[in-house]
Write a protein that holds these residues in place. Structure first.
Motif, PDB file in Angstrom:
ATOM      1  N   SER A 183      22.643  11.589  37.855  1.00  0.00           N
ATOM      2  CA  SER A 183      23.362  12.779  38.172  1.00  0.00           C
ATOM      3  C   SER A 183      22.995  13.940  37.148  1.00  0.00           C
ATOM      4  O   SER A 183      23.250  15.047  37.599  1.00  0.00           O
ATOM      5  N   ALA A 184      22.333  13.642  35.989  1.00  0.00           N
ATOM      6  CA  ALA A 184      21.662  14.675  35.335  1.00  0.00           C
ATOM      7  C   ALA A 184      20.668  15.265  36.015  1.00  0.00           C
ATOM      8  O   ALA A 184      20.457  16.551  36.001  1.00  0.00           O
ATOM      9  N   TRP A 185      19.875  14.884  36.655  1.00  0.00           N
ATOM     10  CA  TRP A 185      18.795  15.281  37.382  1.00  0.00           C
ATOM     11  C   TRP A 185      19.331  16.096  38.466  1.00  0.00           C
ATOM     12  O   TRP A 185      19.033  17.205  38.934  1.00  0.00           O
ATOM     13  N   ILE A 186      20.574  15.562  39.303  1.00  0.00           N
ATOM     14  CA  ILE A 186      21.249  16.312  40.399  1.00  0.00           C
ATOM     15  C   ILE A 186      21.480  17.524  40.047  1.00  0.00           C
ATOM     16  O   ILE A 186      21.386  18.624  40.593  1.00  0.00           O
ATOM     17  N   GLY A 187      22.214  17.779  38.830  1.00  0.00           N
ATOM     18  CA  GLY A 187      22.875  18.986  38.186  1.00  0.00           C
ATOM     19  C   GLY A 187      21.805  19.861  38.087  1.00  0.00           C
ATOM     20  O   GLY A 187      21.852  21.080  38.192  1.00  0.00           O
ATOM     21  N   GLU A 188      20.809  19.260  37.434  1.00  0.00           N
ATOM     22  CA  GLU A 188      19.460  20.453  37.196  1.00  0.00           C
ATOM     23  C   GLU A 188      19.051  20.877  38.479  1.00  0.00           C
ATOM     24  O   GLU A 188      18.673  22.174  38.524  1.00  0.00           O
ATOM     25  N   SER A 190      20.656  21.029  41.414  1.00  0.00           N
ATOM     26  CA  SER A 190      21.444  22.047  41.920  1.00  0.00           C
ATOM     27  C   SER A 190      21.601  23.396  41.446  1.00  0.00           C
ATOM     28  O   SER A 190      21.492  24.499  41.989  1.00  0.00           O
ATOM     29  N   ARG A 191      21.128  23.447  40.009  1.00  0.00           N
ATOM     30  CA  ARG A 191      21.195  24.939  39.424  1.00  0.00           C
ATOM     31  C   ARG A 191      19.553  25.301  39.846  1.00  0.00           C
ATOM     32  O   ARG A 191      19.883  26.855  40.062  1.00  0.00           O
ATOM     33  N   ARG A 193      18.521  25.200  42.704  1.00  0.00           N
ATOM     34  CA  ARG A 193      18.901  25.790  44.205  1.00  0.00           C
ATOM     35  C   ARG A 193      19.617  27.167  44.135  1.00  0.00           C
ATOM     36  O   ARG A 193      19.541  28.193  44.869  1.00  0.00           O
ATOM     37  N   ALA A 194      20.350  26.973  43.195  1.00  0.00           N
ATOM     38  CA  ALA A 194      21.265  28.327  42.964  1.00  0.00           C
ATOM     39  C   ALA A 194      20.381  29.490  42.356  1.00  0.00           C
ATOM     40  O   ALA A 194      20.505  30.465  42.696  1.00  0.00           O
ATOM     41  N   ARG A 195      19.476  29.104  41.521  1.00  0.00           N
ATOM     42  CA  ARG A 195      18.208  30.149  41.045  1.00  0.00           C
ATOM     43  C   ARG A 195      17.576  30.676  42.110  1.00  0.00           C
ATOM     44  O   ARG A 195      17.446  31.688  42.158  1.00  0.00           O
ATOM     45  N   LEU A 196      17.078  29.630  43.068  1.00  0.00           N
ATOM     46  CA  LEU A 196      16.471  30.085  44.334  1.00  0.00           C
ATOM     47  C   LEU A 196      17.143  30.904  45.176  1.00  0.00           C
ATOM     48  O   LEU A 196      16.785  32.051  45.621  1.00  0.00           O
ATOM     49  N   SER A 197      18.340  30.845  45.191  1.00  0.00           N
ATOM     50  CA  SER A 197      19.440  31.783  46.121  1.00  0.00           C
ATOM     51  C   SER A 197      19.293  33.393  45.472  1.00  0.00           C
ATOM     52  O   SER A 197      19.154  34.108  46.365  1.00  0.00           O
ATOM     53  N   GLU A 198      19.337  33.268  44.069  1.00  0.00           N
ATOM     54  CA  GLU A 198      19.542  34.564  43.681  1.00  0.00           C
ATOM     55  C   GLU A 198      18.237  35.346  43.706  1.00  0.00           C
ATOM     56  O   GLU A 198      18.065  36.537  43.918  1.00  0.00           O
ATOM     57  N   LEU A 199      17.197  34.482  43.443  1.00  0.00           N
ATOM     58  CA  LEU A 199      15.712  35.161  43.716  1.00  0.00           C
ATOM     59  C   LEU A 199      15.343  35.444  45.020  1.00  0.00           C
ATOM     60  O   LEU A 199      14.904  36.583  45.247  1.00  0.00           O
ATOM     61  N   ARG A 200      15.866  34.715  45.844  1.00  0.00           N
ATOM     62  CA  ARG A 200      15.544  35.213  47.320  1.00  0.00           C
ATOM     63  C   ARG A 200      16.330  36.549  47.669  1.00  0.00           C
ATOM     64  O   ARG A 200      15.954  37.160  48.468  1.00  0.00           O
ATOM     65  N   ALA A 201      17.634  36.520  47.120  1.00  0.00           N
ATOM     66  CA  ALA A 201      18.099  37.620  47.602  1.00  0.00           C
ATOM     67  C   ALA A 201      17.369  38.923  46.954  1.00  0.00           C
ATOM     68  O   ALA A 201      17.181  40.048  47.544  1.00  0.00           O
ATOM     69  N   ARG A 202      16.876  38.849  45.855  1.00  0.00           N
ATOM     70  CA  ARG A 202      15.992  39.909  45.530  1.00  0.00           C
ATOM     71  C   ARG A 202      14.573  40.092  46.142  1.00  0.00           C
ATOM     72  O   ARG A 202      14.159  41.084  46.466  1.00  0.00           O
ATOM     73  N   VAL A 203      13.955  39.131  46.614  1.00  0.00           N
ATOM     74  CA  VAL A 203      12.981  39.094  47.433  1.00  0.00           C
ATOM     75  C   VAL A 203      13.170  39.692  48.722  1.00  0.00           C
ATOM     76  O   VAL A 203      12.373  40.638  49.030  1.00  0.00           O
ATOM     77  N   ARG A 204      14.316  39.341  49.422  1.00  0.00           N
ATOM     78  CA  ARG A 204      14.539  39.847  50.686  1.00  0.00           C
ATOM     79  C   ARG A 204      15.220  41.482  50.506  1.00  0.00           C
ATOM     80  O   ARG A 204      15.194  41.980  51.594  1.00  0.00           O
ATOM     81  N   ARG A 205      15.156  42.190  49.409  1.00  0.00           N
ATOM     82  CA  ARG A 205      15.454  43.375  49.167  1.00  0.00           C
ATOM     83  C   ARG A 205      14.181  44.142  48.800  1.00  0.00           C
ATOM     84  O   ARG A 205      14.232  45.322  48.502  1.00  0.00           O
ATOM     85  N   SER A 206      12.985  43.407  48.951  1.00  0.00           N
ATOM     86  CA  SER A 206      11.662  44.100  48.151  1.00  0.00           C
ATOM     87  C   SER A 206      10.691  44.623  49.719  1.00  0.00           C
ATOM     88  O   SER A 206       9.626  44.741  49.243  1.00  0.00           O
ATOM     89  N   ALA A 207      11.133  44.568  50.680  1.00  0.00           N
ATOM     90  CA  ALA A 207      10.426  45.347  51.563  1.00  0.00           C
ATOM     91  C   ALA A 207      10.120  46.704  51.287  1.00  0.00           C
ATOM     92  O   ALA A 207      10.799  47.302  50.513  1.00  0.00           O
ATOM     93  N   THR A 208       8.979  47.258  51.212  1.00  0.00           N
ATOM     94  CA  THR A 208       8.595  48.454  50.691  1.00  0.00           C
ATOM     95  C   THR A 208       7.593  49.302  51.761  1.00  0.00           C
ATOM     96  O   THR A 208       6.587  49.036  52.201  1.00  0.00           O
ATOM     97  N   LEU A 209       8.163  50.740  52.031  1.00  0.00           N
ATOM     98  CA  LEU A 209       7.400  51.698  52.808  1.00  0.00           C
ATOM     99  C   LEU A 209       7.412  52.797  52.030  1.00  0.00           C
ATOM    100  O   LEU A 209       8.270  53.779  52.390  1.00  0.00           O
ATOM    101  N   LYS A 210       6.751  53.083  50.918  1.00  0.00           N
ATOM    102  CA  LYS A 210       7.021  54.228  49.944  1.00  0.00           C
ATOM    103  C   LYS A 210       5.952  55.251  49.752  1.00  0.00           C
ATOM    104  O   LYS A 210       5.953  56.160  48.846  1.00  0.00           O
TER     105      LYS A 210
END
Length: 468
Positions: A183-188, A190-191, A193-210
């Motif tokens: 269960s300690a592994w599961i908690g780790e 799960s966290r 996956r939460a970090r990946l979700s936060e990272l993916r949100a930043r990745v998905r805002r990184s299209a660039t045409l500047k």
């Protein structure tokens, strides 16, 4: 993409590439689609998709003619840029974008030839292509981690009542359950996956045409609006206005995240490595018939996936360091890095490591008898806290703890077990007889909160509505 009846449709190549981001079974962890992302056909198709999206966005805001955008989108097919022709051209010009455009232009009509790559710079195209690759890798990796949690949840449910010794600083501490450990592994994870979700949100805002220096020069008065449409055409989220091409912090975060996950693999791999050692032997890694453990010692059943997970935990963070170093860049865009091969290696290796972890845990054999035997090796001393707590109901807590330590010392000096030493102590037998002491020293008596802990961790990790 192809242009038909006023609408854009994915080519067969694009469908195959985009399928990487499609939902699959949580138990399925696939390395092949991630590896394919970085091979010539898929990578080139992504670049063409980026060029086509830019053309459509420009046409939508009147920057280039609609007929040019339609032609560019229609001809955005990797089949029109064979690798042999690209390689031959690259050998001459020594510039990836120039070589690709030179071959591609042979298939474009005058309108397409005039406006392809209009106002763009190579860094924008390849940077956005890298963003798309990272986004798809993160999607696949999240699926893999969901599979990890599925496998862990099965183990935790099956063994929430299975007692084993808890170990701290290399010593026997108190009994826990194997379910609690998992269960300690599961908690780790799960966290993670939460970090990946936060990272993916930043990745998905990184299209660039500047443009060449990141200030939209050469892209016209509607440049910012074009960039937002460009991101939308690619299925990405609203693009950040700040130029990231000289900072690369999101790419560095990508590497750091994969490195952190690899550390978790390493720790679990190392622990399974130790738990299946001859002297502990509480778990065993499943091995197919015919697998040879040692060339010279037929009795050996050597660890395989745990060793590979330890190796992944050593190598993936090193690759992440290379991506992190690129944050310290030169001015606006004068980078000296070659990130593409590093992103490729860290992405493929990371998904492969999760696949190995899932296979290891899915086939893990748990020896419950050996777990109990290992608890008993300390002859009941692991239950000393329970004795001290029970005695504290009849005397001050400090006195109860001191008395318990004295009994343990007497037992060690006499080389006897804990219950024998307890029964020899009048201050103990004044309150507890043999049946009562036997019950206190029973490691299979698991406190209700410990069982509830496992059940709730599993439930929370498998609840789609739970906060990540």
């Amino acid at each position: 993409m192809t242009f038909k009846n006023g609408k854009f449709a994915l080519t067969a190549s694009a469908v195959a590439i985009c399928a990487i981001a499609s939902p699959v079974s949580a138990s399925e962890c696939r390395v092949a689609p991630v590896r394919a992302l970085f091979e010539y056909d898929a990578q080139t198709q992504i670049i063409l998709d980026v060029e086509a999206a830019m053309a459509r966005a420009q046409a939508a805001h009147g920057v280039i003619p609609a007929e040019a955008a339609a032609e560019i989108s229609e001809k955005a097919q990797v089949a029109l840029i064979p690798q042999s022709m690209f390689d031959a051209t690259y050998d001459v010009v020594r510039h990836r974008m120039v070589a690709l455009l030179a071959v591609w232009r042979e298939s474009l009509n005058d309108a397409g030839d005039q406006y392809v790559h209009y106002g763009a710079t190579t860094v924008d195209i390849y940077g956005t292509a890298t963003v798309l690759q990272m986004d798809r890798v993160l999607t696949e990796l999240d699926t893999c981690l969901a599979g990890t949690i599925d496998v862990m949840s099965t183990l935790a449910r099956e063994h929430k009542h299975t007692p084993m010794i808890g170990r701290t600083l290399g010593q026997h501490a108190q009994p826990i359950t194997f379910g609690k450990k998992v269960s300690a592994w599961i908690g780790e994870y799960s966290r993670h996956r939460a970090r990946l979700s936060e990272l993916r949100a930043r990745v998905r805002r990184s299209a660039t045409l500047k443009g060449p220096v990141g200030n939209y020069s050469g892209l016209g008065d509607k440049a910012i609006e074009v960039e937002q449409s460009f991101a939308s055409e690619l299925g990405l989220d609203r693009a950040d206005l700040a130029d990231w091409s000289g900072t690369r912090d999101v790419i560095a975060e990508y590497g750091l995240m994969l490195g952190l996950i690899a550390r978790s693999h390493q720790r679990i791999g190392q622990e399974v490595f130790l738990l299946q050692g001859t002297d502990i032997a509480e778990v065993s890694e499943a091995q197919r018939a015919g697998v040879v453990g040692s060339s010279s010692m037929p009795h050996k059943r050597n660890p395989r996936d745990p060793e590979r997970l330890v190796h992944a935990g050593r190598t993936i963070p090193r690759l992440a360091e290379v991506l992190g170093d690129d944050v310290v860049n030169l001015f606006e865009r004068d980078n000296t890095s070659r990130l593409t091969p590093v992103i490729e290696e860290i992405s493929i290796t990371s998904v492969d490591a999760v696949r190995r972890l899932n296979a290891l845990l899915a086939g893990l054999e748990v020896d419950t008898d050996r777990m109990r035997a290992n608890i008993d090796r300390t002859r009941g001393f692991a239950m000393s806290q329970r004795i001290a707590f029970a005695l504290s109901e009849y005397m001050p807590r400090v006195e109860a703890e001191t008395l318990t330590k004295k009994v343990v010392a007497n037992a060690l000096a006499a080389d006897t077990d804990f219950i024998t030493a307890l029964l020899a102590e009048p201050k103990v037998t004044a309150h507890f007889d043999l049946p009562a002491l036997s019950e206190l020293l029973d490691p299979t008596r698991i406190d209700a909160p410990a069982i509830l802990q496992v059940e709730r961790v599993v439930s929370d990790a498998n609840d789609p509505g739970a906060e990540r």
